[in-house]
Design a protein around this motif. Structure first.
Motif, PDB file in Angstrom:
ATOM      1  N   ARG A 155     -23.063 -34.729 -43.206  1.00 24.29           N
ATOM      2  CA  ARG A 155     -23.086 -33.268 -43.220  1.00 24.29           C
ATOM      3  C   ARG A 155     -22.336 -32.708 -42.009  1.00 24.29           C
ATOM      4  O   ARG A 155     -21.545 -31.757 -42.120  1.00 24.29           O
ATOM      5  CB  ARG A 155     -24.538 -32.779 -43.227  1.00 24.29           C
ATOM      6  N   GLU A 156     -22.566 -33.311 -40.839  1.00 29.22           N
ATOM      7  CA  GLU A 156     -21.858 -32.871 -39.646  1.00 29.22           C
ATOM      8  C   GLU A 156     -20.348 -33.099 -39.767  1.00 29.22           C
ATOM      9  O   GLU A 156     -19.537 -32.269 -39.319  1.00 29.22           O
ATOM     10  CB  GLU A 156     -22.400 -33.618 -38.423  1.00 29.22           C
ATOM     11  N   GLU A 157     -19.980 -34.215 -40.371  1.00 25.80           N
ATOM     12  CA  GLU A 157     -18.562 -34.504 -40.561  1.00 25.80           C
ATOM     13  C   GLU A 157     -17.914 -33.467 -41.478  1.00 25.80           C
ATOM     14  O   GLU A 157     -16.811 -32.988 -41.224  1.00 25.80           O
ATOM     15  CB  GLU A 157     -18.399 -35.918 -41.148  1.00 25.80           C
ATOM     16  N   LYS A 158     -18.606 -33.114 -42.559  1.00 24.64           N
ATOM     17  CA  LYS A 158     -18.076 -32.104 -43.473  1.00 24.64           C
ATOM     18  C   LYS A 158     -17.966 -30.742 -42.791  1.00 24.64           C
ATOM     19  O   LYS A 158     -16.987 -30.021 -42.976  1.00 24.64           O
ATOM     20  CB  LYS A 158     -18.968 -32.006 -44.709  1.00 24.64           C
ATOM     21  N   LEU A 159     -18.979 -30.396 -41.980  1.00 26.62           N
ATOM     22  CA  LEU A 159     -18.915 -29.118 -41.270  1.00 26.62           C
ATOM     23  C   LEU A 159     -17.767 -29.098 -40.266  1.00 26.62           C
ATOM     24  O   LEU A 159     -17.103 -28.076 -40.077  1.00 26.62           O
ATOM     25  CB  LEU A 159     -20.250 -28.867 -40.549  1.00 26.62           C
ATOM     26  N   ARG A 160     -17.543 -30.227 -39.611  1.00 25.80           N
ATOM     27  CA  ARG A 160     -16.445 -30.291 -38.655  1.00 25.80           C
ATOM     28  C   ARG A 160     -15.094 -30.109 -39.345  1.00 25.80           C
ATOM     29  O   ARG A 160     -14.224 -29.364 -38.871  1.00 25.80           O
ATOM     30  CB  ARG A 160     -16.491 -31.640 -37.930  1.00 25.80           C
ATOM     31  N   LYS A 161     -14.919 -30.801 -40.475  1.00 24.00           N
ATOM     32  CA  LYS A 161     -13.670 -30.649 -41.218  1.00 24.00           C
ATOM     33  C   LYS A 161     -13.496 -29.216 -41.719  1.00 24.00           C
ATOM     34  O   LYS A 161     -12.395 -28.665 -41.713  1.00 24.00           O
ATOM     35  CB  LYS A 161     -13.645 -31.622 -42.392  1.00 24.00           C
ATOM     36  N   PHE A 162     -14.632 -28.616 -42.150  1.00 24.31           N
ATOM     37  CA  PHE A 162     -14.551 -27.230 -42.623  1.00 24.31           C
ATOM     38  C   PHE A 162     -14.139 -26.281 -41.491  1.00 24.31           C
ATOM     39  O   PHE A 162     -13.337 -25.366 -41.700  1.00 24.31           O
ATOM     40  CB  PHE A 162     -15.915 -26.820 -43.192  1.00 24.31           C
ATOM     41  N   ARG A 163     -14.718 -26.530 -40.287  1.00 24.43           N
ATOM     42  CA  ARG A 163     -14.332 -25.687 -39.157  1.00 24.43           C
ATOM     43  C   ARG A 163     -12.847 -25.886 -38.798  1.00 24.43           C
ATOM     44  O   ARG A 163     -12.143 -24.921 -38.458  1.00 24.43           O
ATOM     45  CB  ARG A 163     -15.218 -26.002 -37.948  1.00 24.43           C
ATOM     46  N   GLU A 164     -12.349 -27.121 -38.865  1.00 30.49           N
ATOM     47  CA  GLU A 164     -10.936 -27.373 -38.590  1.00 30.49           C
ATOM     48  C   GLU A 164     -10.035 -26.669 -39.600  1.00 30.49           C
ATOM     49  O   GLU A 164      -9.021 -26.056 -39.236  1.00 30.49           O
ATOM     50  CB  GLU A 164     -10.674 -28.880 -38.605  1.00 30.49           C
ATOM     51  N   LEU A 165     -10.412 -26.755 -40.876  1.00 25.93           N
ATOM     52  CA  LEU A 165      -9.630 -26.070 -41.903  1.00 25.93           C
ATOM     53  C   LEU A 165      -9.653 -24.559 -41.702  1.00 25.93           C
ATOM     54  O   LEU A 165      -8.635 -23.880 -41.878  1.00 25.93           O
ATOM     55  CB  LEU A 165     -10.165 -26.426 -43.300  1.00 25.93           C
ATOM     56  N   HIS A 166     -10.811 -24.030 -41.341  1.00 25.91           N
ATOM     57  CA  HIS A 166     -10.936 -22.605 -41.095  1.00 25.91           C
ATOM     58  C   HIS A 166     -10.056 -22.188 -39.906  1.00 25.91           C
ATOM     59  O   HIS A 166      -9.373 -21.139 -39.960  1.00 25.91           O
ATOM     60  CB  HIS A 166     -12.407 -22.259 -40.827  1.00 25.91           C
ATOM     61  N   PHE A 167     -10.020 -23.022 -38.864  1.00 28.25           N
ATOM     62  CA  PHE A 167      -9.201 -22.728 -37.687  1.00 28.25           C
ATOM     63  C   PHE A 167      -7.703 -22.787 -38.048  1.00 28.25           C
ATOM     64  O   PHE A 167      -6.912 -21.923 -37.644  1.00 28.25           O
ATOM     65  CB  PHE A 167      -9.529 -23.736 -36.583  1.00 28.25           C
ATOM     66  N   LYS A 168      -7.307 -23.805 -38.828  1.00 29.41           N
ATOM     67  CA  LYS A 168      -5.910 -23.916 -39.241  1.00 29.41           C
ATOM     68  C   LYS A 168      -5.489 -22.753 -40.125  1.00 29.41           C
ATOM     69  O   LYS A 168      -4.370 -22.239 -40.020  1.00 29.41           O
ATOM     70  CB  LYS A 168      -5.691 -25.244 -39.977  1.00 29.41           C
TER      71      LYS A 168
ATOM     72  N   ALA B 176      -2.480 -20.234 -39.279  1.00 26.89           N
ATOM     73  CA  ALA B 176      -1.394 -19.995 -40.219  1.00 26.89           C
ATOM     74  C   ALA B 176      -1.273 -18.515 -40.557  1.00 26.89           C
ATOM     75  O   ALA B 176      -0.159 -17.975 -40.648  1.00 26.89           O
ATOM     76  CB  ALA B 176      -1.613 -20.814 -41.489  1.00 26.89           C
ATOM     77  N   ARG B 177      -2.416 -17.836 -40.733  1.00 24.17           N
ATOM     78  CA  ARG B 177      -2.388 -16.400 -41.023  1.00 24.17           C
ATOM     79  C   ARG B 177      -1.784 -15.625 -39.850  1.00 24.17           C
ATOM     80  O   ARG B 177      -0.997 -14.697 -40.045  1.00 24.17           O
ATOM     81  CB  ARG B 177      -3.816 -15.924 -41.309  1.00 24.17           C
ATOM     82  N   LYS B 178      -2.125 -16.047 -38.630  1.00 19.95           N
ATOM     83  CA  LYS B 178      -1.599 -15.377 -37.454  1.00 19.95           C
ATOM     84  C   LYS B 178      -0.091 -15.591 -37.331  1.00 19.95           C
ATOM     85  O   LYS B 178       0.681 -14.650 -37.051  1.00 19.95           O
ATOM     86  CB  LYS B 178      -2.309 -15.908 -36.211  1.00 19.95           C
ATOM     87  N   LEU B 179       0.373 -16.841 -37.560  1.00 19.37           N
ATOM     88  CA  LEU B 179       1.810 -17.127 -37.485  1.00 19.37           C
ATOM     89  C   LEU B 179       2.590 -16.396 -38.573  1.00 19.37           C
ATOM     90  O   LEU B 179       3.687 -15.877 -38.325  1.00 19.37           O
ATOM     91  CB  LEU B 179       2.039 -18.632 -37.589  1.00 19.37           C
ATOM     92  N   ASN B 180       2.013 -16.338 -39.777  1.00 18.81           N
ATOM     93  CA  ASN B 180       2.685 -15.619 -40.859  1.00 18.81           C
ATOM     94  C   ASN B 180       2.819 -14.133 -40.531  1.00 18.81           C
ATOM     95  O   ASN B 180       3.846 -13.511 -40.808  1.00 18.81           O
ATOM     96  CB  ASN B 180       1.911 -15.785 -42.171  1.00 18.81           C
ATOM     97  N   HIS B 181       1.779 -13.569 -39.933  1.00 22.31           N
ATOM     98  CA  HIS B 181       1.836 -12.156 -39.558  1.00 22.31           C
ATOM     99  C   HIS B 181       2.912 -11.922 -38.491  1.00 22.31           C
ATOM    100  O   HIS B 181       3.671 -10.933 -38.569  1.00 22.31           O
ATOM    101  CB  HIS B 181       0.471 -11.710 -39.033  1.00 22.31           C
ATOM    102  N   GLN B 182       3.011 -12.837 -37.539  1.00 18.51           N
ATOM    103  CA  GLN B 182       4.048 -12.707 -36.513  1.00 18.51           C
ATOM    104  C   GLN B 182       5.446 -12.805 -37.119  1.00 18.51           C
ATOM    105  O   GLN B 182       6.351 -12.043 -36.753  1.00 18.51           O
ATOM    106  CB  GLN B 182       3.858 -13.776 -35.444  1.00 18.51           C
ATOM    107  N   GLU B 183       5.622 -13.721 -38.081  1.00 21.89           N
ATOM    108  CA  GLU B 183       6.926 -13.865 -38.720  1.00 21.89           C
ATOM    109  C   GLU B 183       7.286 -12.623 -39.528  1.00 21.89           C
ATOM    110  O   GLU B 183       8.436 -12.186 -39.542  1.00 21.89           O
ATOM    111  CB  GLU B 183       6.934 -15.100 -39.628  1.00 21.89           C
ATOM    112  N   VAL B 184       6.279 -12.042 -40.195  1.00 23.15           N
ATOM    113  CA  VAL B 184       6.532 -10.816 -40.967  1.00 23.15           C
ATOM    114  C   VAL B 184       6.948  -9.682 -40.045  1.00 23.15           C
ATOM    115  O   VAL B 184       7.873  -8.910 -40.333  1.00 23.15           O
ATOM    116  CB  VAL B 184       5.285 -10.441 -41.788  1.00 23.15           C
ATOM    117  N   VAL B 185       6.286  -9.575 -38.897  1.00 25.05           N
ATOM    118  CA  VAL B 185       6.629  -8.515 -37.942  1.00 25.05           C
ATOM    119  C   VAL B 185       8.041  -8.733 -37.392  1.00 25.05           C
ATOM    120  O   VAL B 185       8.839  -7.782 -37.286  1.00 25.05           O
ATOM    121  CB  VAL B 185       5.587  -8.477 -36.799  1.00 25.05           C
ATOM    122  N   GLU B 186       8.373  -9.987 -37.048  1.00 25.05           N
ATOM    123  CA  GLU B 186       9.707 -10.267 -36.522  1.00 25.05           C
ATOM    124  C   GLU B 186      10.791 -10.028 -37.571  1.00 25.05           C
ATOM    125  O   GLU B 186      11.860  -9.495 -37.270  1.00 25.05           O
ATOM    126  CB  GLU B 186       9.778 -11.725 -36.040  1.00 25.05           C
ATOM    127  N   GLU B 187      10.504 -10.409 -38.819  1.00 24.59           N
ATOM    128  CA  GLU B 187      11.480 -10.175 -39.882  1.00 24.59           C
ATOM    129  C   GLU B 187      11.684  -8.685 -40.125  1.00 24.59           C
ATOM    130  O   GLU B 187      12.808  -8.231 -40.361  1.00 24.59           O
ATOM    131  CB  GLU B 187      11.015 -10.849 -41.173  1.00 24.59           C
TER     132      GLU B 187
END
Length: 234
Positions: free
Chosen positions: A21-34, A38-49
């Motif tokens: 259960r802890e392993e699954k939660l850790r992976k879920f937190r990593e995916l949530h962080f990634k 990605a959302r932050k980088l995409n927003h920056q690219e949209v602003v720069e474009e």
């Protein structure tokens, strides 16, 4: 003793499940962080474009030009501080291959833009003739001695018509005139209209096509054309 053994057994059986259960939660937190990254980088690219789209079309070229000018100014200041000539330093940085390539490119460039007016054509002719002039310093000094003070005429000088050109100068002028006549003879000029010629076309475009066909296939179709005109064609 039996009850304590059962508790230990339950803890040992629950530990693998908790670890999963802890392993699954850790992976879920990593995916949530990634996903957030990605959302932050995409927003920056949209602003720069969006910023790039709002800039002028030649902004990149202007930016590169400004950066180059700043670099040149900085190098000039450094050369001035060292007491060196910037142009000499710049030439030392150019490789032989680059210099040879630029020289070939300069030779391939055609400076003649075509006929735009008689004044421009006369100017090109004058520049062409002056480039061919090779100064004869011996002749210059001899004329200077012969003319004396009149070599640099003033309003009171009377030397008009006294100069006699040399035979070499006359030959050079004749050669240049003959070259001009030969060059003009190669120009394509509008053909004169012949009223007595046979009319075998329906419009100007068809006349040009017939002339091309006659030029390429006339010798092969001459006999057929003569038979059709005589009415003896089979």
């Amino acid at each position: 003793m039996a009850s304590s053994a059962e508790v230990v057994e339950e803890e040992t059986t629950e530990t693998p499940a908790a670890q999963k259960r802890e392993e699954k939660l850790r992976k879920f937190r990593e995916l949530h962080f990634k996903r957030n990254e990605a959302r932050k980088l995409n927003h920056q690219e949209v602003v720069e474009e969006d910023k790039r789209l709002k800039l002028p079309t030649n902004w990149e070229a202007k930016k590169a030009r400004l950066e180059y000018e700043l670099l040149v100014d900085q190098k000039k200041k450094e050369c001035a501080e060292r007491g060196e000539d910037y142009h000499r330093v710049k030439l030392l940085e150019i490789s032989a291959e680059d210099a040879e390539r630029w020289e070939r490119k300069k030779k391939k460039k055609n400076p003649d833009p075509g006929f735009s007016g008689y004044a421009e054509a006369q100017l090109r002719q004058y520049q062409r003739l002056t480039k061919q002039i090779k100064p004869d310093m011996d002749n210059y000094e001899r004329q200077r001695e012969e003319c004396g003070e009149d070599f640099h005429p003033t309003s009171n000088s009377l030397i008009h018509g006294t100069h006699v050109p040399s035979k070499e100068s006359i030959d050079r002028m004749v050669d240049d005139v003959e070259k001009q006549i030969e060059k003009r003879a190669k120009y394509s000029r509008r053909r004169a209209y012949n009223d007595d010629a046979d009319i075998d076309y329906i419009n100007e475009r068809n006349a040009k096509f017939n002339k091309k066909a006659e030029r390429f296939y006339g010798k092969y179709t001459a006999e057929i054309k003569q038979n059709l005109e005589r009415g003896t064609a089979v």
